[in-house]
Scaffold this active site. Structure first.
Site, short mmCIF file in Angstrom:
data_model
loop_
_atom_site.label_atom_id
_atom_site.label_comp_id
_atom_site.label_asym_id
_atom_site.label_seq_id
_atom_site.Cartn_x
_atom_site.Cartn_y
_atom_site.Cartn_z
N LEU A 71 -30.43 25.21 -38.38
CA LEU A 71 -29.84 24.39 -39.50
C LEU A 71 -31.08 23.78 -40.21
O LEU A 71 -30.92 23.37 -41.36
CB LEU A 71 -29.35 23.23 -38.64
N GLY A 113 -23.29 25.46 -33.48
CA GLY A 113 -23.24 24.62 -32.41
C GLY A 113 -22.15 25.27 -31.14
O GLY A 113 -21.42 24.59 -30.61
N TYR A 155 -29.36 8.72 -35.63
CA TYR A 155 -28.25 9.65 -35.52
C TYR A 155 -27.14 9.49 -36.35
O TYR A 155 -26.72 10.07 -37.17
CB TYR A 155 -27.87 9.86 -34.17
N GLN A 209 -28.41 17.46 -33.67
CA GLN A 209 -29.31 16.72 -32.56
C GLN A 209 -28.10 15.86 -32.25
O GLN A 209 -28.18 14.63 -33.03
CB GLN A 209 -30.50 16.17 -32.99
N SER A 213 -18.85 11.87 -37.49
CA SER A 213 -18.82 10.92 -36.10
C SER A 213 -18.40 9.68 -36.31
O SER A 213 -18.83 9.01 -37.52
CB SER A 213 -20.34 11.09 -35.45
N GLU A 249 -19.82 7.50 -35.03
CA GLU A 249 -21.28 6.49 -34.92
C GLU A 249 -21.43 6.18 -36.22
O GLU A 249 -22.32 5.18 -36.43
CB GLU A 249 -22.10 7.69 -34.44
O1 G4F Z 1 -22.01 8.85 -23.83
P1 G4F Z 1 -22.72 8.31 -24.94
O2 G4F Z 1 -24.17 8.61 -24.76
O3 G4F Z 1 -22.15 8.52 -26.37
P2 G4F Z 1 -22.44 7.76 -27.76
O4 G4F Z 1 -23.66 7.26 -28.02
O5 G4F Z 1 -21.31 7.14 -27.91
O6 G4F Z 1 -22.37 8.98 -28.84
C1 G4F Z 1 -21.54 10.30 -28.55
O7 G4F Z 1 -20.27 10.02 -29.27
C2 G4F Z 1 -20.44 10.41 -30.57
C3 G4F Z 1 -18.96 9.97 -31.45
O8 G4F Z 1 -18.91 8.69 -31.58
C4 G4F Z 1 -20.98 11.33 -31.04
F1 G4F Z 1 -21.32 11.33 -32.44
C5 G4F Z 1 -22.50 11.54 -30.37
O9 G4F Z 1 -22.90 12.75 -30.70
C6 G4F Z 1 -22.11 11.65 -28.87
O10 G4F Z 1 -21.23 12.75 -28.64
O11 G4F Z 1 -23.00 6.54 -24.88
C7 G4F Z 1 -21.66 5.85 -24.93
C8 G4F Z 1 -22.07 4.49 -24.51
C9 G4F Z 1 -23.22 3.75 -25.39
O12 G4F Z 1 -22.48 2.52 -25.78
C10 G4F Z 1 -24.18 3.56 -24.34
O13 G4F Z 1 -24.97 2.60 -24.51
O14 G4F Z 1 -22.35 4.51 -23.20
C11 G4F Z 1 -23.45 3.58 -22.93
N1 G4F Z 1 -24.33 3.70 -21.65
C12 G4F Z 1 -24.51 2.85 -20.81
N2 G4F Z 1 -25.15 3.60 -19.86
C13 G4F Z 1 -24.91 5.08 -21.61
C14 G4F Z 1 -25.40 4.83 -20.37
N3 G4F Z 1 -25.00 5.98 -22.31
C15 G4F Z 1 -25.73 6.99 -21.73
N4 G4F Z 1 -25.81 8.21 -22.38
N5 G4F Z 1 -26.36 7.01 -20.54
C16 G4F Z 1 -26.11 5.72 -19.73
O15 G4F Z 1 -26.56 5.61 -18.92
#
Ligand code: G4F
Length: 314
Positions: free
Chosen positions: A55, A10, A145, A79, A121, A123
């Site tokens: 991987l 990564g 995930y 991923q 994570s 998550e």
């Molecule tokens: O930025 P996100 O996509 O990150 P998420 O799902 O928390 O996951 C990230 O953090 C994890 C660590 O806890 C990692 F393991 C993982 O690989 C990744 O790096 O979303 C954050 C939040 C979610 O609740 C989502 O529903 O933002 C909310 N959200 C609202 N609007 C959105 C959006 N997320 C994304 N990606 N795009 C939107 O338009």
């Protein structure tokens, strides 16, 4: 003294690039695993020696570990985009979950003295059982995930307990910064703030604005990862700031930094909500702080850093 050798999977990602910077600064010889793609992999630092492996392919991983003979292995590859994991659950399980088992097997058979870091994570906590979340908090993943990351976490614990490998996990909460991929919410917001401020865009459509995350700076978190592998005994550690904000609050801070009112520009579209949401994450990193680590960049500084970087983009 001989150079320490690190192997990072990564290495082309956000965290991998910060970790490579840190290890090169510390005088390590840094090797990186890259997947073959039709467009060549790009790393920020030409000093990183690249090896082609995947991987999903045991023999390629084993061969890289055999050739490099690393002192430290950081398994960051995955991923990693949660929404994609509903579209590609099996692929996510294969890379993000089983990929960890393959990396551990590569180490066990080819370089068993190497210290191994698994990027677990927050998550895994998903529908949280208690707050804040610490190393003993039960897992309840809310996405394919998250489920794959739980497997990766426990297979790492198992390798430590079954074979005595120096295998540790960092249960990493959301880590951000200017190098964050543009599909993640923080970077979606900061790129849109810059575009709106420059008059190139009017509106930003997001999903759930109420979800809360414990957002920290990737540059701080890689210091924690390195520190974890310097401990005489392998163990699991939460990496987090201990402060949680909502997506709406991130928007508010980011737009305010350039003198805009986020409510005039941000729209929430319920069709973009996830099938199952992680509503709130908040980490308790006291165990890691006891080793001397603390985050240097707070929420406000992180938001400003990301907005400023996107404002400078052409
Ligand atoms: O930025 P996100 O996509 O990150 P998420 O799902 O928390 O996951 C990230 O953090 C994890 C660590 O806890 C990692 F393991 C993982 O690989 C990744 O790096 O979303 C954050 C939040 C979610 O609740 C989502 O529903 O933002 C909310 N959200 C609202 N609007 C959105 C959006 N997320 C994304 N990606 N795009 C939107 O338009």
């Amino acid at each position: 003294m001989a150079l320490k050798r690190a192997l990072i999977s990564g290495v082309t990602g956000q965290i991998g690039s910060h970790l490579a910077d840190l290890l090169l600064e510390k005088g390590y010889e840094v090797h990186g695993i890259v997947r073959r793609t039709s467009t060549p992999a790009k790393v920020r630092r030409p000093e990183v020696k690249l090896h082609s492996a995947d991987l999903c392919d045991q023999s390629s991983l084993s061969e890289v570990v055999r050739v490099v003979q690393p002192d430290e292995v950081y398994n960051l590859a995955a991923q990693s985009f949660v929404p994609t994991s509903w579209q590609q659950p099996a692929l996510t399980g294969d890379t993000t979950g089983l990929g960890v088992a393959r990396m551990l097997e590569a180490v066990r058979h080819n370089c068993p003295g190497a210290r191994f870091y698994q990027a677990s994570s927050s998550e895994c906590y998903g529908k949280v059982r208690e707050s804040p979340q610490h190393e003993g908090t039960s897992f309840y993943p809310r996405s394919p995930y998250g489920a794959a990351k739980c497997y990766g976490h426990w297979i790492t614990v198992n390798a430590r307990e079954s074979y005595g490998l120096h295998a540790s996990s960092g249960i990493c909460f959301n880590c951000e910064g200017p190098r964050r991929g543009v599909e993640f919410v923080t970077r979606r917001i900061t790129t849109a703030v810059a575009a709106i401020k420059k008059g190139k865009q009017e509106t930003l459509v997001l999903g759930n604005l109420d979800a809360r995350r414990d957002w920290g700076f990737a540059g701080d978190y890689v210091q924690a990862m390195h520190l974890i592998l310097q401990q005489p005994k392998p163990d699991d550690y939460v990496i987090a700031t201990g402060v949680s904000h909502s997506v709406g609050q991130f928007c508010e801070a980011a737009f305010a930094h350039v003198g805009l009112d986020w409510r005039r520009h941000v729209v929430s579209d319920p069709t973009l909500y996830r099938p199952a949401e992680v509503d709130v994450l908040l980490g308790d990193a006291r165990k890691l702080r006891a080793l001397g680590w603390k985050p240097e960049v707070d929420f406000e500084s992180l938001v400003k850093m990301m907005v400023d970087a996107d404002m400078e983009m052409p």
